[in-house]
Design a protein around this motif. Structure first.
Motif, PDB file in Angstrom:
ATOM      1  N   SER A 278     -10.066  31.791  -2.680  1.00  0.00           N
ATOM      2  CA  SER A 278     -10.945  31.071  -1.762  1.00  0.00           C
ATOM      3  C   SER A 278     -10.192  29.587  -1.404  1.00  0.00           C
ATOM      4  O   SER A 278      -9.709  28.956  -2.413  1.00  0.00           O
ATOM      5  N   ILE A 279     -10.669  29.135  -0.388  1.00  0.00           N
ATOM      6  CA  ILE A 279     -10.155  27.882   0.092  1.00  0.00           C
ATOM      7  C   ILE A 279     -10.129  26.749  -0.892  1.00  0.00           C
ATOM      8  O   ILE A 279      -9.636  25.635  -0.967  1.00  0.00           O
ATOM      9  N   ASP A 280     -11.530  26.735  -1.454  1.00  0.00           N
ATOM     10  CA  ASP A 280     -11.980  25.604  -2.684  1.00  0.00           C
ATOM     11  C   ASP A 280     -10.912  25.564  -3.730  1.00  0.00           C
ATOM     12  O   ASP A 280     -11.025  24.480  -4.366  1.00  0.00           O
ATOM     13  N   VAL A 281     -10.306  26.826  -4.024  1.00  0.00           N
ATOM     14  CA  VAL A 281      -9.358  26.740  -5.219  1.00  0.00           C
ATOM     15  C   VAL A 281      -8.098  26.744  -4.691  1.00  0.00           C
ATOM     16  O   VAL A 281      -6.987  26.776  -5.510  1.00  0.00           O
ATOM     17  N   HIS A 282      -7.791  26.354  -3.139  1.00  0.00           N
ATOM     18  CA  HIS A 282      -6.387  26.415  -2.959  1.00  0.00           C
ATOM     19  C   HIS A 282      -5.610  25.311  -3.210  1.00  0.00           C
ATOM     20  O   HIS A 282      -6.041  24.136  -3.553  1.00  0.00           O
ATOM     21  N   HIS A 283      -4.272  25.602  -3.566  1.00  0.00           N
ATOM     22  CA  HIS A 283      -3.481  24.666  -4.630  1.00  0.00           C
ATOM     23  C   HIS A 283      -3.142  23.373  -3.576  1.00  0.00           C
ATOM     24  O   HIS A 283      -2.530  22.415  -3.889  1.00  0.00           O
ATOM     25  N   PHE A 284      -3.433  23.243  -2.130  1.00  0.00           N
ATOM     26  CA  PHE A 284      -3.155  22.153  -1.397  1.00  0.00           C
ATOM     27  C   PHE A 284      -4.016  21.100  -1.975  1.00  0.00           C
ATOM     28  O   PHE A 284      -3.299  19.977  -2.003  1.00  0.00           O
ATOM     29  N   ALA A 285      -5.126  21.088  -2.407  1.00  0.00           N
ATOM     30  CA  ALA A 285      -5.988  19.940  -3.046  1.00  0.00           C
ATOM     31  C   ALA A 285      -5.263  19.412  -4.068  1.00  0.00           C
ATOM     32  O   ALA A 285      -5.233  18.393  -4.269  1.00  0.00           O
ATOM     33  N   TYR A 286      -4.868  20.324  -5.035  1.00  0.00           N
ATOM     34  CA  TYR A 286      -3.919  19.868  -6.148  1.00  0.00           C
ATOM     35  C   TYR A 286      -2.632  19.019  -5.743  1.00  0.00           C
ATOM     36  O   TYR A 286      -2.337  17.841  -6.174  1.00  0.00           O
ATOM     37  N   LEU A 287      -1.917  19.630  -4.912  1.00  0.00           N
ATOM     38  CA  LEU A 287      -0.520  18.935  -4.462  1.00  0.00           C
ATOM     39  C   LEU A 287      -0.787  17.735  -3.538  1.00  0.00           C
ATOM     40  O   LEU A 287      -0.325  16.730  -3.719  1.00  0.00           O
ATOM     41  N   TYR A 288      -1.813  17.634  -2.875  1.00  0.00           N
ATOM     42  CA  TYR A 288      -2.409  16.615  -2.086  1.00  0.00           C
ATOM     43  C   TYR A 288      -2.716  15.261  -2.980  1.00  0.00           C
ATOM     44  O   TYR A 288      -2.104  14.171  -2.661  1.00  0.00           O
ATOM     45  N   GLU A 289      -3.526  15.891  -3.998  1.00  0.00           N
ATOM     46  CA  GLU A 289      -3.935  14.768  -4.908  1.00  0.00           C
ATOM     47  C   GLU A 289      -2.708  14.003  -5.776  1.00  0.00           C
ATOM     48  O   GLU A 289      -2.673  13.002  -5.940  1.00  0.00           O
ATOM     49  N   GLU A 290      -1.814  15.000  -6.009  1.00  0.00           N
ATOM     50  CA  GLU A 290      -0.624  14.312  -6.717  1.00  0.00           C
ATOM     51  C   GLU A 290       0.270  14.012  -5.770  1.00  0.00           C
ATOM     52  O   GLU A 290       1.640  13.535  -6.388  1.00  0.00           O
ATOM     53  N   LYS A 291       0.132  13.912  -4.647  1.00  0.00           N
ATOM     54  CA  LYS A 291       0.988  13.336  -3.674  1.00  0.00           C
ATOM     55  C   LYS A 291       2.408  13.949  -3.480  1.00  0.00           C
ATOM     56  O   LYS A 291       3.487  13.497  -3.399  1.00  0.00           O
ATOM     57  N   HIS A 292       2.277  15.230  -3.921  1.00  0.00           N
ATOM     58  CA  HIS A 292       3.691  16.117  -3.623  1.00  0.00           C
ATOM     59  C   HIS A 292       3.744  16.316  -2.411  1.00  0.00           C
ATOM     60  O   HIS A 292       2.852  16.767  -1.664  1.00  0.00           O
ATOM     61  N   PRO A 293       5.036  16.532  -1.778  1.00  0.00           N
ATOM     62  CA  PRO A 293       5.488  16.716  -0.430  1.00  0.00           C
ATOM     63  C   PRO A 293       4.788  18.021   0.164  1.00  0.00           C
ATOM     64  O   PRO A 293       5.221  19.013  -0.791  1.00  0.00           O
ATOM     65  N   LEU A 294       4.211  18.169   0.887  1.00  0.00           N
ATOM     66  CA  LEU A 294       3.542  19.407   1.620  1.00  0.00           C
ATOM     67  C   LEU A 294       3.399  19.060   3.262  1.00  0.00           C
ATOM     68  O   LEU A 294       3.498  18.230   3.756  1.00  0.00           O
ATOM     69  N   VAL A 295       3.451  20.393   3.786  1.00  0.00           N
ATOM     70  CA  VAL A 295       3.559  20.432   5.278  1.00  0.00           C
ATOM     71  C   VAL A 295       2.658  21.444   5.680  1.00  0.00           C
ATOM     72  O   VAL A 295       2.703  22.583   5.194  1.00  0.00           O
ATOM     73  N   LEU A 296       1.591  21.144   6.422  1.00  0.00           N
ATOM     74  CA  LEU A 296       0.768  22.195   6.899  1.00  0.00           C
ATOM     75  C   LEU A 296       1.399  22.962   7.964  1.00  0.00           C
ATOM     76  O   LEU A 296       1.820  22.585   8.852  1.00  0.00           O
ATOM     77  N   CYS A 297       1.258  24.439   7.797  1.00  0.00           N
ATOM     78  CA  CYS A 297       1.858  25.309   8.757  1.00  0.00           C
ATOM     79  C   CYS A 297       1.163  26.804   8.906  1.00  0.00           C
ATOM     80  O   CYS A 297       0.017  26.870   8.533  1.00  0.00           O
ATOM     81  N   THR A 298       1.653  27.286  10.122  1.00  0.00           N
ATOM     82  CA  THR A 298       0.596  28.441  10.722  1.00  0.00           C
ATOM     83  C   THR A 298       1.060  29.847   9.802  1.00  0.00           C
ATOM     84  O   THR A 298       0.450  30.581   9.926  1.00  0.00           O
ATOM     85  N   ASP A 299       2.444  29.902   9.675  1.00  0.00           N
ATOM     86  CA  ASP A 299       3.098  31.351   9.062  1.00  0.00           C
ATOM     87  C   ASP A 299       3.159  32.344  10.447  1.00  0.00           C
ATOM     88  O   ASP A 299       4.376  32.671  10.683  1.00  0.00           O
ATOM     89  N   ASP A 300       2.193  32.947  10.826  1.00  0.00           N
ATOM     90  CA  ASP A 300       2.134  33.870  11.954  1.00  0.00           C
ATOM     91  C   ASP A 300       0.746  33.585  12.740  1.00  0.00           C
ATOM     92  O   ASP A 300      -0.226  34.146  12.290  1.00  0.00           O
ATOM     93  N   THR A 301       0.938  32.888  13.844  1.00  0.00           N
ATOM     94  CA  THR A 301      -0.393  32.694  14.527  1.00  0.00           C
ATOM     95  C   THR A 301      -0.931  33.876  15.196  1.00  0.00           C
ATOM     96  O   THR A 301      -2.233  34.204  15.175  1.00  0.00           O
ATOM     97  N   CYS A 302      -0.184  35.042  15.450  1.00  0.00           N
ATOM     98  CA  CYS A 302      -0.842  36.159  16.054  1.00  0.00           C
ATOM     99  C   CYS A 302      -1.561  37.066  14.794  1.00  0.00           C
ATOM    100  O   CYS A 302      -2.601  37.126  15.057  1.00  0.00           O
ATOM    101  N   VAL A 303      -0.929  37.244  13.993  1.00  0.00           N
ATOM    102  CA  VAL A 303      -1.141  38.170  12.924  1.00  0.00           C
ATOM    103  C   VAL A 303      -2.418  37.451  12.172  1.00  0.00           C
ATOM    104  O   VAL A 303      -3.481  38.121  11.879  1.00  0.00           O
ATOM    105  N   PHE A 304      -2.325  36.176  12.158  1.00  0.00           N
ATOM    106  CA  PHE A 304      -3.582  35.374  11.287  1.00  0.00           C
ATOM    107  C   PHE A 304      -4.695  34.641  12.306  1.00  0.00           C
ATOM    108  O   PHE A 304      -5.413  34.162  11.903  1.00  0.00           O
ATOM    109  N   THR A 305      -4.472  35.122  13.527  1.00  0.00           N
ATOM    110  CA  THR A 305      -5.275  34.437  14.643  1.00  0.00           C
ATOM    111  C   THR A 305      -5.529  32.802  14.280  1.00  0.00           C
ATOM    112  O   THR A 305      -6.675  32.621  14.061  1.00  0.00           O
ATOM    113  N   THR A 306      -4.240  31.995  14.390  1.00  0.00           N
ATOM    114  CA  THR A 306      -4.601  30.781  14.041  1.00  0.00           C
ATOM    115  C   THR A 306      -3.886  29.996  14.993  1.00  0.00           C
ATOM    116  O   THR A 306      -2.973  30.434  15.976  1.00  0.00           O
TER     117      THR A 306
END
Ligand code: 5GP
Length: 359
Positions: A278-306
């Protein structure tokens, strides 16, 4: 227009055929269904697109269905053209598009002719300006154009060629050689993707090493399933970036933190495939807090409707981040692009001007 839509964004993890425009996919599938009844199960495809949650097996089945609609080079060109237009209209200013060069003898397609068709697609975009040929330092115009009030949208595109985990060592090597030949058309790197339950990544090690020796950047899909040994070995290889990092254990986080390897994060993809419960346990939060380099991406806009703006909104809403935090995240993505320093500087200046104007 919402802030997440109007904000300039950087997309570094988008698979070409997984980002096919939904209407195009359905149109092509329907046409194929009418001529070759057994070629595609149209209703199955529609069903999959509408589903909220997909197992990895269903996702990879979906890719096979999408690949079936590619019956000639002109379709590859069309898909590429539309994908660029869609990212540009979502205000993506820099896009690294990845795709697996495909050989299909029955339609006279080689890996080389497939990539040629992709490049044809880049050239055929007319609604926005597409910058894909690497330039010399003095012929850049991205920033000045934007600042001089040129209202036409502009997008910088670079290509990453993917190796599919179903391929052989030789086929992977062919892809790397092709990437090297196509550098002047903006090919900047190599990706390893495909069903993580298939194959052994060491099969591709000779090709990945060769790519790196020759100056191509490497990104690996890493930790999409529980496979501690593979994750460790992949991190030991020191790729320039990794994708996903879902099934990481303490040892892996430690390795990744010390190497500061940037992570391509695909929130909707991870949630829809249950790679993260679930989103509340996604590692984004951990990496963001740790200031680890991360980039938000879509992967597959069609398959994941995003879309990338939906991913930015999703992150902001889920982790309590504001518009400025998100602009900072978008700006930081520039540091992890595979294009040369000229492009990087150009984008840095552009983001600076954008944040000044937002003040
Ligand atoms: P293409 O390379 O044909 O343009 O884009 C679709 C391909 O990208 C898929 O067949 C698959 O190999 C790869 N791909 C897309 N999404 C994912 C993903 O979430 N995980 C992995 N491992 N591979 C993916």
């Amino acid at each position: 227009e919402e802030w997440c839509e109007s904000m300039p964004k950087v997309e570094l993890h988008a698979h070409l055929n997984g980002s096919i425009r939904v209407s195009t996919l359905l149109e092509l599938a329907k046409a194929l269904n009418e001529t070759q009844r057994d070629a595609i199960n149209f209703s199955q495809m529609k069903h999959v697109i509408k589903k909220k949650a997909l197992s990895l097996t269903e996702v990879f089945h979906m890719f096979d269905l999408i690949h079936n609609v590619i019956t000639d080079h002109s379709i590859v060109t069309r898909i590429t053209k539309e994908v660029i237009e869609d990212f540009a209209s979502d205000n993506v200013v820099y896009l690294e598009l990845r795709t697996t060069p495909k050989r299909n003898d029955s339609i006279g397609m080689s890996k080389r002719s497939y990539v040629d068709a992709v490049i044809e697609g880049l050239k055929s975009v007319s609604s926005v300006d597409v910058d894909f040929i690497p330039k010399t330092e003095d012929s850049r115009s991205f920033i000045s154009d934007k600042c001089n009030g040129n209202s036409r949208k502009r997008i910088i595109v670079r290509l990453i060629l993917s190796i599919d985990r179903r391929e052989t060592t030789e086929a992977a090597m062919e892809t790397v050689k092709l990437a090297l030949e196509m550098r002047h058309f903006g090919v900047v790197g190599i990706d390893l993707s495909g069903n993580p339950k298939t194959g052994d990544w060491t099969t591709y090690l000779p090709a990945l090493k060769f790519a790196r020796e020759q100056g191509l950047k490497v990104t690996l899909h890493c930790g999409e399933i529980k496979n501690p040994k593979e994750i460790k070995n992949m991190l030991d290889f020191h790729p320039q970036r990794i994708g996903h990092a879902c099934f990481f254990e303490d040892e892996h986080w430690k390795m990744m933190k010390s190497s500061k390897t940037p992570v391509e994060i695909c929130l909707t993809s991870n949630i829809r495939t249950f790679s993260v419960p679930s989103i509340d346990v996604h590692h984004f939060a951990y990496l963001y807090e740790e200031k680890h380099p991360l980039v938000l991406c879509t992967d597959d806009t069609c398959v994941f409707t995003t879309s990338l703006s939906k991913e930015y909104k999703y992150a902001a809403d889920s982790f309590g981040l504001g518009k400025w935090d998100m602009l900072e995240l978008s700006r930081n993505a520039v540091e992890h692009i595979f294009a040369d320093n000229g492009v990087k500087n150009d984008l840095r200046k552009y983001f600076n001007s954008v944040s000044k104007n937002m003040e």
